[in-house]
Enzyme design. Sequence first.
Site: not given
Ligand code: 5GP
Ligand code: MG
Length: 183
Positions: A156-157, A169, A107, A135, A48
């Site tokens: 979700f983006v 992407r 997230d 977020k 990402g």
């Molecule tokens: P975490 O919950 O561990 O902070 O998020 C891990 C990963 O989840 C992020 O690096 C990303 O790859 C994916 N992610 C989290 N929120 C989103 C979102 O809103 N959209 C997308 N496409 N991926 C997300």
């Molecule tokens: Mg990521």
Amino acid sequence: MDASHAEQDLVNVLFTEAQITARLQEMADEIAADYEGKDLLLVGILRGAVMVMADLSRALPRHVEMDWIAISSYGSGTKSSGVVRLIKDLDTDISNRHVLVVDEIIDTGLTLSWLVNSLGSRNAASVEIATLLRKPDALTMPVEPKYVGWDIPNEFVVGYGLDYREKYRNLRDIATLSPHVYS
Ligand code: 5GP
Ligand code: MG
């Protein structure tokens, strides 16, 4: 591709390519000032953070090294699986290095809290985080990024490196995905 090429799937463009470029330049200027006189290793999180890494690193008016790590906390859907898996480790020895982890979105914070812990045990001189998006309402782990592009609502983006099932992407902008795509 532009938002117009995926119009049916997107609800709302949150940040345009131009806004992203401008914000990353501000972050790069701040980073350059903070790390003046220090070596700097950028660690990007595959896949990402590829776009953020490419643009943030080029916005820096100085030398940097780059390395990549691949971890996964998501399945292929839109909700975190809650499990972090190391897929590819760094190739660089980070002992006594100033490490700046580059990510596209925080997230729950699960991925980065796990990663910062893991890197913290390798004797780095410092470990900080730069993320384009955060977020705040979704955060469940204690992660404190030093550089944040924008705080966004808990939606979700996609775009600018962020995928839904490996698509979007290559969208230039960051947009919210229509629920009809994933329901
Ligand atoms: P975490 O919950 O561990 O902070 O998020 C891990 C990963 O989840 C992020 O690096 C990303 O790859 C994916 N992610 C989290 N929120 C989103 C979102 O809103 N959209 C997308 N496409 N991926 C997300
Ligand atoms: Mg990521």
